[in-house]
Structures are given as structure tokens and as C-alpha cells.
Scaffold this active site. Structure first.
Site, PDB file in Angstrom:
ATOM      1  CG  HIS A  63      -0.352  -0.054   2.542  1.00  0.00           C
ATOM      2  ND1 HIS A  63       0.296  -0.642   3.091  1.00  0.00           N
ATOM      3  CD2 HIS A  63      -0.704   1.059   3.314  1.00  0.00           C
ATOM      4  CE1 HIS A  63       0.726  -0.433   4.489  1.00  0.00           C
ATOM      5  NE2 HIS A  63       0.167   0.630   4.547  1.00  0.00           N
ATOM      6  CG  HIS A 105       0.084   4.381   4.588  1.00  0.00           C
ATOM      7  ND1 HIS A 105      -0.440   3.553   5.716  1.00  0.00           N
ATOM      8  CD2 HIS A 105      -0.568   5.383   4.344  1.00  0.00           C
ATOM      9  CE1 HIS A 105      -1.879   3.980   5.597  1.00  0.00           C
ATOM     10  NE2 HIS A 105      -1.709   5.278   4.853  1.00  0.00           N
ATOM     11  CG  ASP A 131       4.954   3.038   7.335  1.00  0.00           C
ATOM     12  OD1 ASP A 131       4.316   3.729   6.576  1.00  0.00           O
ATOM     13  OD2 ASP A 131       4.917   2.217   8.125  1.00  0.00           O
ATOM     14  CG  HIS A 132       4.272   0.215   4.144  1.00  0.00           C
ATOM     15  ND1 HIS A 132       3.990  -1.296   4.657  1.00  0.00           N
ATOM     16  CD2 HIS A 132       3.943   1.002   5.243  1.00  0.00           C
ATOM     17  CE1 HIS A 132       3.565  -1.257   5.892  1.00  0.00           C
ATOM     18  NE2 HIS A 132       3.534   0.092   6.214  1.00  0.00           N
ATOM     19  CG  HIS A 140      -4.027   0.431   6.811  1.00  0.00           C
ATOM     20  ND1 HIS A 140      -3.956   0.742   8.107  1.00  0.00           N
ATOM     21  CD2 HIS A 140      -2.517   0.468   6.152  1.00  0.00           C
ATOM     22  CE1 HIS A 140      -2.804   1.380   8.028  1.00  0.00           C
ATOM     23  NE2 HIS A 140      -1.947   1.127   6.893  1.00  0.00           N
ATOM     24  CG  ASP A 165       0.626  -1.296   7.777  1.00  0.00           C
ATOM     25  OD1 ASP A 165       1.490  -2.203   8.033  1.00  0.00           O
ATOM     26  OD2 ASP A 165       0.987  -0.095   7.811  1.00  0.00           O
ATOM     27  CG  HIS A 224       4.032  -1.599  11.478  1.00  0.00           C
ATOM     28  ND1 HIS A 224       4.893  -0.782  11.623  1.00  0.00           N
ATOM     29  CD2 HIS A 224       3.336  -1.380  10.248  1.00  0.00           C
ATOM     30  CE1 HIS A 224       4.754   0.429  10.622  1.00  0.00           C
ATOM     31  NE2 HIS A 224       3.784  -0.332   9.676  1.00  0.00           N
TER      32      HIS A 224
HETATM   33 ZN   LIG Z   1       2.786   0.875   8.268  1.00  0.00          ZN
HETATM   34 ZN   LIG Z   2       0.039   1.652   6.496  1.00  0.00          ZN
END
Ligand SMILES: [Zn+2]
Ligand SMILES: [Zn+2]
Length: 256
Positions: free
Chosen positions: A52, A54, A56-57, A108, A130, A168
Site C-alpha cells: 500500500h 504509506h 513507511d512502506h 487500512h 498493515d 509492524h
Molecule cells: Zn505501516
Molecule cells: Zn499503512
């Protein structure tokens, strides 16, 4: 095949799968830990799988593509670092001689996807971003409770032995909430003790398995009488399975 969680930021794992020659990584929010691992293991990066949008990905995708020439795969319906091959539910991708099935798991984010391989060294493997965490699930930033419940149902229906690679290390905080919701669950109490001991030694609690999550994760157990009762005690208006799930998710958001 070797499966390795590379720690990144404060609690992310960038999953790496390699055969001693070629590797793939999932959701590289940061390029540096991946580049270090490629060098340490003397393997070449063949593919980058993204679940996805985001940061941090996705934050390390461009740098890794540039440094290694790896092919990038990601969700069809989200803003992604271009160029990439866009995938949606029922698509397949081949990497490291393995076939991954793509599963749509909105909730999410609106276009979140997961990657499932039925056979990696005799056991199935899931990269779920996530969406599903050990003992919990992702927050609903873009999707509805009904969508997330359907997404989690699809993942819960995968084979028991499926190794669940979440992005995570949220396990201990999820289990604290799970124990409040489901205090008489013996499997949950046993797993909590095991997870606490792993974290005390700075070991990852992941991968989990679908069998374990079906036993201990309240978000996969929203039709169990004890969970229904607990959710109704939090929100008396909750009645059908979607509103029970929504109440549980809201309770977790507010839980300290
Ligand atoms: Zn994440
Ligand atoms: Zn995420």
C-alpha cells in the site's frame, strides 16, 4: 529459501526472501537496511513487492530500483513510485521461481493488496502489510469496517500453516488489548507469555501463523460469543457482525 525480517524505523519490518542468489523484499520504507542485507548476504535484488501507499512502506523503492534494477510490483489503485507493475486481486506474479497470488484487502487503505504464495519450502507464506497484525489489525484510514472485515475474513480462510509476515512489531500492544477483550482465552494467555519473552530478548514475534491468529486475534474472532459480548459492553448499539467489528476497532483506537 530464507525469510528474514529487516528492522526499519522504530517498529517496521522489511521482509526479505532469498535463495542465496536472488532476493525479493516487501514494503521497503527505507533502502539502507535492504542494501546492507544484500551486501552482507551477497544476493541480488530481483523484485520489490509493495502492499500500500504509506511512506513507511514505499520510501526506499526508488533508491532500491535505481541501485539494483529490481522490478517493482504494487497495488493497481494507489499512488505509487513509478514505474511499476500494478496488480489487483486474482493477479499473479512470479519471483524467485515462486508464484504469488494477489489478494485485495481494502480497509487500512482503499487499494491495499496482500501477496500469498501457497508453497515456499512446503509451507504457505503471506505478506499482508498493515491489514493483519499479530493479535490485531490495521487502522481504518480509508476503508469501511465492512471492507476490513471482508479482507480479514479472506486472510483467515488461508491454510492454517500459512506464515503471516506483518509489517509492524505491534504484537505486545495488540495482545494487551486482546487480553482485555478475551480474558479467558488460554491460547491467548500462552501466546502473550511467549511474545513477552521474545521481545525481552529483542527477538521478532513474527512471522505468526493463520492458525494462531484464528485462535488469539480478536479481530478474526468477532463472531465468537465472548467477543460479541465484550464489543456490546463497549458499544451497546452494536448488533450485526459489521457493527461488532467496528465497535471492537473503535475500542482499540481508544484503548491505552
Ligand atoms: Zn505501516
Ligand atoms: Zn499503512
Amino acid at each position: 529459501m530464507k525469510l528474514i525480517p529487516l528492522p526499519a524505523f522504530t517498529d517496521n519490518y522489511i521482509w526479505m526472501l532469498h535463495d542465496g542468489h536472488q532476493a525479493l523484499v516487501v514494503d521497503p520504507g527505507d533502502a539502507q537496511p535492504v542494501l546492507e542485507a544484500l551486501q552482507r548476504l551477497s544476493v541480488r535484488l530481483e523484485a520489490i513487492l509493495v502492499t500500500h501507499h504509506h511512506p513507511d512502506h514505499t520510501g526506499g523503492v526508488n533508491a532500491l530500483r535505481q541501485a539494483t534494477g529490481a522490478k517493482v510490483f504494487g497495488p493497481a489503485r494507489e499512488v505509487m513510485p513509478e514505474p511499476l507493475t500494478r496488480l489487483a486481486g486474482d493477479d499473479q506474479l512470479q519471483s524467485l521461481g515462486l508464484t504469488f497470488d494477489v489478494i485485495d484487502v481494502p480497509g487500512h487503505t482503499a487499494g491495499h493488496i496482500a501477496y500469498f504464495c501457497a508453497n515456499v519450502d512446503e509451507a504457505p507464506l503471506l505478506f499482508c502489510g498493515d491489514t493483519l497484525f499479530s493479535g490485531g489489525c490495521g487502522r481504518l484510514f480509508e476503508g469501511s469496517p465492512a471492507q476490513m472485515l471482508a479482507s480479514l475474513d479472506a486472510l483467515a480462510a488461508l491454510p492454517d500453516a500459512t506464515r503471516v509476515c506483518c509489517t509492524h512489531e505491534y504484537t505486545l500492544s495488540n495482545l494487551k488489548f486482546a487480553c482485555a477483550v478475551d480474558p479467558t482465552n488460554k491460547a491467548l494467555a500462552d501466546y502473550t507469555a511467549k511474545a513477552q519473552s521474545l521481545r525481552a530478548r529483542q527477538q521478532p514475534t513474527l512471522p505468526s501463523t493463520i492458525l494462531l491468529e484464528r485462535q488469539i486475534n480478536p479481530f478474526l474472532r468477532t463472531r465468537q460469543a465472548t467477543i460479541v459480548q465484550a464489543a456490546k459492553a463497549f458499544d451497546a448499539t452494536a448488533s450485526d457482525e459489521v457493527s461488532i467489528f467496528a465497535a471492537l476497532r473503535q475500542w482499540k483506537n481508544e484503548y491505552q
